[in-house]
Structure formats: structure tokens, C-alpha cells
Design an enzyme around this catalytic site. Structure first.
Site, PDB file in Angstrom:
ATOM      1  N   HIS A  84       0.821  -1.215   0.000  1.00 51.53           N
ATOM      2  CA  HIS A  84       0.000   0.000   0.000  1.00 51.53           C
ATOM      3  C   HIS A  84       0.854   1.264   0.000  1.00 51.53           C
ATOM      4  O   HIS A  84       0.387   2.331  -0.409  1.00 51.53           O
ATOM      5  CB  HIS A  84      -1.015  -0.003   1.154  1.00 51.53           C
ATOM      6  CG  HIS A  84      -0.478   0.297   2.510  1.00 51.53           C
ATOM      7  ND1 HIS A  84      -0.205  -0.672   3.457  1.00 51.53           N
ATOM      8  CD2 HIS A  84      -0.186   1.472   3.116  1.00 51.53           C
ATOM      9  CE1 HIS A  84       0.218  -0.109   4.570  1.00 51.53           C
ATOM     10  NE2 HIS A  84       0.242   1.196   4.390  1.00 51.53           N
ATOM     11  N   ASP A 220       0.969  -7.753   2.270  1.00 51.61           N
ATOM     12  CA  ASP A 220       1.132  -6.318   2.022  1.00 51.61           C
ATOM     13  C   ASP A 220       2.614  -5.945   1.910  1.00 51.61           C
ATOM     14  O   ASP A 220       3.211  -5.394   2.830  1.00 51.61           O
ATOM     15  CB  ASP A 220       0.462  -5.537   3.157  1.00 51.61           C
ATOM     16  CG  ASP A 220       0.276  -4.067   2.826  1.00 51.61           C
ATOM     17  OD1 ASP A 220       0.824  -3.615   1.815  1.00 51.61           O
ATOM     18  OD2 ASP A 220      -0.413  -3.380   3.594  1.00 51.61           O
ATOM     19  N   SER A 648       4.013   2.414   8.362  1.00 55.85           N
ATOM     20  CA  SER A 648       3.738   1.410   7.324  1.00 55.85           C
ATOM     21  C   SER A 648       5.022   1.100   6.568  1.00 55.85           C
ATOM     22  O   SER A 648       5.708   1.997   6.089  1.00 55.85           O
ATOM     23  CB  SER A 648       2.695   1.940   6.344  1.00 55.85           C
ATOM     24  OG  SER A 648       1.442   2.042   6.954  1.00 55.85           O
TER      25      SER A 648
END
Length: 713
Positions: A84, A220, A648
């Protein structure tokens, strides 16, 4: 998980910091955290984590694209981050013919690696404390504007002194709301190329439904590579550039881990507000966040309709939609969590104790702090709601393109011929960038919907918006017609119409353009501040700074860490399990497995579809060396690390500094975590590195990338 009983802690400035709480400066680890970390399982020295003169862990951690974290995992500059985080770059490189976002991509060699526009990574070189130097420039008699001007002047000097004639980027940052200052030295590399990405059905498996939830089953991750000139220095993209040989890269462990094993995360957390007063929490819960949620959903519903109709529109808007959807769910989760756990009430108790303490001091320095802060929030509640409705309106690209291009063009048209020739290439580039992937039917519908919502819900709205709303009873169809009309008669309708104008420019035509007028009206309203508002902003800034200063004086023996602000931090904790969840097939509820992933499979579903090859690998149990010792293939896992947005892509490391996972999310129950920490609630959700390697090796067949890594077996 939502049914569990959790005990909410009081504010971090009142109770002792928990072992797993805090986003710590690396230069303070030895003094503040090292003993605790050793007891929990750290086997490295502070020097092996942060060193100026020798290579250390910090040399392998990079800020990715300005808003995420990534890590160097090979001696050839291979970069690992979240799918992402690379989503926008992957979408940018995708076309209907080569749809890397939906189908995945794996370069077989360096020549096949793809260069997206404007992607960079930032290496952290060093930091230092300049609090005394900065604070010597200010005094209590200064206004906030005078204080800011004096600080900015000194910041510029410090940045110049440490940049080594532009070799480094230097940033002086304020901490504890201006009570401390540190400078950070970075080196930026702008030639970063896509190496590999799984298809969206793996990288975004679970979609919005699973976002912020546990158990998770998401792959991810994405791989990029940093390139440099032949001497290892930053260089703009060139075919002559070579993969970077970094100072340090992380070893990658496939040995696995157990519950309660030590886990630390290094990364660039974006923003926390752990010192936020009760009034600020109440404002967010009652005014600001509900407006954000409603306006976000308005945009999402319209965008989705067009994205589902056209594959290229879906690619062009995928990143934008994902960003809005992520914060839509985040803000709603924040509202629910802050209400459920009565966070404002807890803060209010702490503030009452502070007021009592302040009255007992010999000075009256802190006595008016809380009254000023509370009055500020009372006066700004409605404006915070307005600002959030307007913020989401201005996320509509066509709402801001006219302002951005118009202002540049106005300047261009008032210059002499020589200056115009100098400006024109940048203007041409800006035109291409702003219109790239812009789909006018979608933009018009989003703009009309947002204008209708803004006029209906916000107070003291932009003058042009108010006039149209009043003349049409704020009718939704009337807004659609209005947007159609202003764009039909605008030079900003498309790249072609704007370039046609630029070929035969007329500044009067520009200034009379209806879309330019609307865009100016919205931006002017967004930036407008009355003298009263400016005065209260100044009062609040000073009071908030004094509140933090006073609360630290109130509890001088506590360990403190500053709020996150996109600077490199370390957080440490453990691998943790939650009570058994029947929806998770794993033996212990701190990890998930490929079996559980396949159990969620829904053929053709946008969020839970799955590539057939992955199912085949599961059914044949072809897990290679990446299976756990108990035979299952791990997918995601939980730790109790203290992270937030910006983390992230951060590496999860074991006590030896070996890579065991990749952080990608938090849990919805801990949405209040940006404001108040709860060690019972806070969870970090990560991709197990063994699942990442399995996908690279067994699914993608990119064994040449596995060969680059330093595997610890």
C-alpha cells in the site's frame, strides 16, 4: 477482539510509561531504554542500533516516498516496503495492457526494473540536540509571530552549517510544542525503481473490510531498488546508474519466533497527539472527525461508480481512493474508540490535577494555561467542522487545478519574453502532471456532490458557494448543472483546452474564467483567518507549550518521548497473543496462516478473490523452507509495539536485529492510540517475512531476489 474488556490508562504524562509504550529517539536509547530492552530480549548494543561513525541498524532504514518507511535488505540496494506504500507508484506504472496493480510484476533483471516518477528514499545520517541554542533566541515577551521568526532564522543557520554545501538535507524540528529542538541530517536518493509486487488480490487481500481488523491475511509488501552513480552518490535517473551498495542491510530470519519474543520496530511515524487536551479530543469526536467521515464517504461513493465502469479510471484513481478509504475508516474508528473509552474524561482528570499543582507553584506561569486552552476549543469547534468539509472538497482534483495552474500562468503572463522562456518548461511540466489521469466525468460528479454537502453542513461557507446554494435552495441537481456549466465554459476543462489557451493567452480571459473564480474562492476561504482567530491561535500555541512544559515539571522523574512528527523512532515490545478467536484457525491467536487465507477466498469478490496459483501452492503444501516448524505457512502476526501512520513498511526485528516481519496496520480497537496509549489495546499487525519470501520464491519464481538476501536459517 472487540468483545474483550480493556483497561484504559490515564494520560501518558500522569502514569509511568509502559515497557512497550513510546516512540524513542535512537540517540537516547542507551540512556533511557537500553536496560529495559535487554531484559526483554535485545542482544544488540546501543552502538549497533545507532552510530554516527560506524554502520548500524539506522543505516538500513529509509523514509519511503515521504509518507512510509522501508528497509534495505540486500547489498544491492533492494528495498522492502508495504504494497500500500508503493500502491500509487505501481498504479502509475500500470496500463490496461500491463496492469501491474492487478496482475503483479516481477523484474527478471536490473534492466527490467521500472522507474516511477518522483519516487525517492531518504537515509538518516545523524541528529543532535540544539534546544539551548534555539531557545536562546526567544523570550517570554515575544509574540508568537516574533518567536517563530527568530526560531526560523536560527533554523536556517543550523541547516546551512550542516548541509555540507548541499550534499545533505537538514531539518530542524520542534518537539514538545517548542520546548526542545533537534536537527536531523538526511541524504536523499531519487532514482528508485520497482522490482516486484504481488497482484492486488494478495497485496490488498481483505480490502476495506479487513482494514484495521484482526485476524488478517494480507501479503502487504512490494520491492523496489535504490540506484546511485558509480561512486554510490545520489543521482537523477540514468541508464548509467548502478544499484546502491548501502552502508548496512538487514539480515532476514526465517527461523520464526514465539509468543513473548522481543520485537522492535524502527520507522518514521507520522503524527501522534499524546499531549492533546480534553477539549481537542471532544472537538475531534463531535465536530472534526464526523465531518471528515461524511465527506470522505461522499467522494468514495461517486469515485467507485466510475472506477468500476472503466479499468483505466480504476488504475488512475486507485491510489487516491485507497487513501480516502483508509482515513475514512480510521476517523470513524477514532470516534468510536475515543467515545467508548472516555478518553476526554481521563484527560480532564489529569488537567484538573495539573491546575491544582499550578496553583501551588511560586510563579503564576501556568495558572491560566488550561482556561485559555479550553476557551480556544470552545471558539473553534464549528470552524474545525467547516475546515474538514472544505478539506475533502479540495481533495477533488478539478477543484484545485485551476488555482494551481492559474496562479502560475498569471505570473508567467506578466513577465518579459526572456523570463517567460525560462518559466515555460516548468509550466508545461505542471500542466502534464496535473491533468495526468484526470477523468472529467468523475471529477464533475465528485465536485458537485462535495459542493452540495459543504453548502448543506458547513457554516460561514465560501461566498460563491453560498450564492449558488441560496439561489437554488442548495438542490443537488442544481449543483450538478452548475458544475457542468462552469466547466463547459472554462479553459481548465481539459489539458487540451488549457494548452489551446496558452497558445493564445489573454490574462483577462483567465481572470474571468468561472472555474478559476470558484477555485480561488474555495482556496481563499480555506486559508482565511480573522484577526480574532489569529489572536486565539497565538494564545493557544503559547498555552499548549506551557502546558507541556508544566506537566513535565509536575512529574520530573518520568521518562518522556516526543510526539511523532515523521522523524526516525524506535519502539520495542513483544510478540503477543489475543484470546482465542474462532475465526482464526491458528493454534495461538498471535499469528494467521495460509489455511486461514484460503478459507476467506471468495471467487470474483473484489476484496477476497485469490490467484489460483496461490491456492494450488496451498493445496500441494509447497511451502519450501518458509514453513513454520509445525508445518503451517505463517501469514500475519501481532506485536504490542507503539506505532502509527508513517510506520507502514517498517521492519519488525528480533533481539538480534534480524528482520522477522513488515508492519502494515494497527487494530481498530486502538484507534485512540494516537491520543492516549493503552498497552492492553495497542497492537501492530505485520506480514511475517516468511510469507513474503514464500510469495517471492514459490509464487513469483523470483529466486534471484532470494539469492540477494542474507538469510538466517
Amino acid at each position: 477482539m472487540k468483545k474483550l474488556f480493556f483497561c484504559l490508562l490515564l494520560a501518558t504524562f500522569i502514569l509511568p510509561v509502559k515497557a512497550n509504550e513510546g516512540m524513542w529517539f535512537l540517540m537516547h536509547i542507551e540512556r533511557l531504554n537500553y536496560v529495559d530492552m535487554q531484559k526483554m530480549g535485545l542482544q544488540l548494543t546501543p552502538e549497533e542500533i545507532y552510530s554516527i561513525n560506524n554502520h548500524s541498524l539506522k543505516d538500513a532504514i529509509v523514509q519511503f516516498g515521504g509518507g512510509c518507511t522501508a528497509e534495505i535488505i540486500s547489498d544491492k540496494g533492494l528495498v522492502l516496503t508495504n504494497h500500500h506504500c508503493g500502491y500509487g507508484n505501481i498504479a502509475e506504472l500500470s496500463t490496461e495492457e500491463n496492469d501491474y496493480l492487478n496482475n503483479g510484476f516481477w523484474a527478471k533483471n536490473h534492466k527490467e526494473e521500472l522507474k516511477p516518477d518522483n519516487l525517492s528514499v531518504r537515509f538518516f545520517v545523524r541528529m543532535d540536540d540544539v534546544s539551548k541554542r534555539m531557545l536562546a533566541q526567544v523570550n517570554d515577551q515575544m509574540s508568537e509571530d516574533e518567536r517563530e521568526a527568530a526560531l526560523n532564522k536560527e533554523m536556517a543557520k543550523i541547516q546551512e552549517e550542516n548541509s555540507e554545501d548541499g550534499k545533505y538535507t537538514v531539518s530542524v524540528k520542534s518537539f514538545y510544542s517548542g520546548n526542545e529542538f533537534y536537527y536531523f541530517v538526511y541524504q536523499d536518493y531519487n532514482d528508485v525503481r520497482l522490482v516486484g509486487t504481488p497482484p492486488k488480490d494478495i497485496g490488498k487481500f481483505g480490502g476495506d473490510t479487513d482494514n484495521w481488523e484482526w485476524p488478517r491475511h494480507t501479503g502487504d509488501f512490494a520491492l523496489f531498488r535504490v540506484y546511485a552513480d558509480e561512486d554510490g552518490n545520489p543521482a537523477e535517473y540514468s541508464e548509467d546508474n548502478v544499484p546502491l551498495n548501502p552502508k548496512y542491510h538487514l539480515p532476514t530470519s526465517i527461523r520464526g519466533f514465539e509468543e513473548n519474543d522481543f520485537a522492535m520496530i524502527l520507522g518514521y511515524p507520522g503524527r501522534t497527539n499524546r499531549w492533546m487536551p480534553a477539549g481537542g479530543i471532544e472537538q475531534n469526536v463531535e465536530y472534526a472527525y464526523p465531518a471528515w467521515v461524511e465527506a470522505s464517504k461522499t467522494s468514495m461513493d461517486v469515485m467507485k461508480k466510475y472506477m468500476d465502469e472503466k479499468p483505466q479510471v480504476n488504475l488512475d484513481y486507485a491510489s487516491s481512493y485507497a487513501g480516502i478509504a483508509n482515513y475514512w475508516k480510521n476517523r470513524q474508528g477514532m470516534i468510536d474508540a475515543l467515545k467508548q473509552h472516555k478518553t476526554a474524561k481521563s484527560k480532564r482528570k489529569a488537567e484538573k490535577k495539573f491546575k491544582k499543582w499550578a496553583k501551588k507553584q511560586k510563579t503564576d506561569k501556568y495558572q491560566e494555561v488550561m482556561p485559555v486552552i479550553n476557551k480556544y476549543y470552545e471558539r473553534t469547534n464549528e470552524s474545525s467542522e467547516h475546515r474538514n468539509y472544505l478539506s475533502l472538497l479540495l481533495r477533488t482534483r478539478i477543484a484545485t487545478v485551476p488555482y494551481r495552474l492559474g496562479k502560475t500562468t498569471e505570473y508567467y503572463l506578466t513577465q518579459n519574453e526572456a523570463k517567460q522562456a525560462e518559466i515555460l518548461p516548468e509550466l508545461e511540466k505542471e500542466i502534464s502532471n496535473l491533468y495526468d489521469g484526470l477523468y472529467l466525468p468523475l471529477e464533475k460528479d465528485v465536485l458537485a456532490s462535495q459542493l452540495h454537502l459543504y453548502a448543506k453542513k458547513a457554516n460561514d461557507i465560501a461566498p460563491m458557494v453560498k450564492e449558488v446554494a441560496d439561489n437554488n435552495d442548495n438542490d443537488a441537481d442544481a449543483w450538478q448543472k452548475y458544475v457542468d456549466d462552469v466547466l463547459e465554459n472554462s479553459i481548465f476543462k481539459s489539458e487540451e483546452t488549457f494548452r489551446a489557451f496558452l497558445n493564445n493567452p489573454d490574462i483577462e480571459e483567465l481572470n474571468n474564467d468561472p472555474m478559476y473564480a470558484l477555485s480561488n474562492d474555495l482556496l481563499t476561504r480555506y486559508r482565511a483567518k480573522s484577526e480574532e482567530v489569529k489572536e486565539w491561535d497565538d494564545k493557544y500555541q503559547k498555552a499548549f507549550r506551557l502546558m507541556i512544559e508544566g506537566m513535565r515539571e509536575q512529574n520530573p522523574n518520568e521518562k518522556y518521548y516526543p510526539d511523532a512528527n515523521s522523524t526516525l523512532r524506535l519502539t520495542y515490545g513483544k510478540v503477543v497473543a489475543l484470546p482465542k478467536d474462532p475465526s482464526n484457525d491458528a493454534r495461538e491467536n498471535y499469528y494467521t496462516t495460509l489455511k486461514g487465507t484460503v478459507a476467506k477466498y471468495q471467487p470474483g469478490d473484489e476484496e477476497f478473490d485469490m490467484p489460483k496459483k496461490l491456492i494450488d501452492l496451498y493445496e500441494s503444501r509447497d511451502f519450501g523452507q518458509y514453513a513454520d516448524k509445525d508445518g503451517y505457512l505463517p501469514v500475519n502476526f501481532l506485536t504490542d509495539n507503539d506505532i502509527t501512520g508513517g510506520n507502514s513498511g517498517s521492519p519488525v526485528l528480533n533481539g538480534k536485529g534480524e528482520l522477522i516481519g513488515l508492519a502494515f496496520d494497527g487494530n481498530i480497537e486502538a484507534m485512540a492510540g494516537d491520543v492516549i496509549f493503552d498497552d492492553e489495546l495497542q497492537r501492530t499487525i505485520s506480514v511475517d517475512i516468511r510469507y513474503v519470501l514464500f510469495l517471492i520464491d514459490k509464487y513469483a519464481g523470483a529466486t534471484h531476489l532470494i539469492d540477494e538476501l542474507t538469510l538466517v536459517k
